[in-house]
Design a protein around this motif. Sequence first.
Motif, short mmCIF file in Angstrom:
data_model
loop_
_atom_site.label_atom_id
_atom_site.label_comp_id
_atom_site.label_asym_id
_atom_site.label_seq_id
_atom_site.Cartn_x
_atom_site.Cartn_y
_atom_site.Cartn_z
N SER A 1 68.60 -27.01 20.52
CA SER A 1 69.11 -27.76 21.68
C SER A 1 68.32 -27.41 22.95
O SER A 1 68.05 -28.29 23.77
CB SER A 1 70.60 -27.47 21.89
OG SER A 1 70.82 -26.09 22.09
N LYS A 2 67.93 -26.13 23.08
CA LYS A 2 67.14 -25.72 24.26
C LYS A 2 65.74 -26.34 24.20
O LYS A 2 65.19 -26.76 25.23
CB LYS A 2 67.04 -24.20 24.31
CG LYS A 2 68.35 -23.50 24.62
CD LYS A 2 68.17 -21.99 24.67
CE LYS A 2 69.49 -21.29 25.00
NZ LYS A 2 69.34 -19.81 25.03
N LYS B 1 64.94 -29.16 22.68
CA LYS B 1 65.11 -30.59 22.98
C LYS B 1 65.28 -30.83 24.47
O LYS B 1 64.76 -31.81 25.02
CB LYS B 1 66.32 -31.14 22.21
CG LYS B 1 66.11 -31.30 20.72
CD LYS B 1 65.20 -32.47 20.38
CE LYS B 1 65.92 -33.79 20.53
NZ LYS B 1 65.07 -34.93 20.05
N GLU B 2 65.98 -29.92 25.11
CA GLU B 2 66.24 -30.06 26.54
C GLU B 2 64.95 -29.97 27.36
O GLU B 2 64.75 -30.74 28.30
CB GLU B 2 67.22 -28.98 27.00
CG GLU B 2 67.66 -29.11 28.44
CD GLU B 2 68.68 -28.05 28.83
OE1 GLU B 2 68.85 -27.83 30.05
OE2 GLU B 2 69.31 -27.45 27.93
#
Length: 268
Positions: free
Chosen positions: A37-38, A40-41
């Motif tokens: 998720s990091k 992708k962010e």
Amino acid sequence: MKKIRMRLVVLFSLLIIGFLAITGCSSNTSNNEDSFSKIKEKGYIVMGLDDTFAPMGFKDEKGEIVGFDVDLAKEVFKRIGLEVRFQPIDWTMKESELKAGNIDLIWNGYSINDERKEKVAFSKPYLENKQIIVTLSNSDIITKNDLKDKNVAAQNGSSAVDAMNKEPTIVSSFKGGEPVVFDTNNEALMDLEAGRVDAFVGDEVLARYYIKQRGYDKYKVIEENFGKEEYGIGMRKGDKELVKQVDKALDDMKQDGTYEEIFNKWFK
């Protein structure tokens, strides 16, 4: 005054111990948490590679990083929706760079073995390889036993060294009782061409590509080798979602023919 100084010393020591404990825990956590998720962010992923490892990942005459693994990675992360950034690293420090968070994956002819499985999470295997023995064409080396009292070259920290060490009787017969290690495969092969070493052990994909560039008449690949292996992509232990996404993209590429197109570009 003595009591105050003693209290200050104790307090300072406790602060140091606490700081070390916190930094140690954060390092372990970063290696075990799922960072997808990091990644992708921020919109990009950092791929660590040895930029001298042709044809998997290397700098061309323009200084651009190209290769089979490079093309695969670009397509994989295009499908995942991420930009991939290529970070040359010291190959002997690859797992340390991954654990420290300086890179997000190791992808550059990275052989799967039990020792590495303890340090990283691997993707599915995507290419077969073996550790071959290369000599000059006029060499009298025909078998592994002929490596006795010979200087045998390999890249430091490579799976070639690991593969040879699985046959300690052979290795102990080398001149000096161990391989002559170099920072890069290219340096090892150049020393072979110059006659400063008698044989080179390394990945078949790299060695045959090098031979093709330098001339088939100069070299000989002996029939025996130091074993077959498979290439995989190394990620942090906690990055289960990243492993899943990479595996899916590679599977899709094999099904729709994209993998074969990239393979033929570099190996046909």
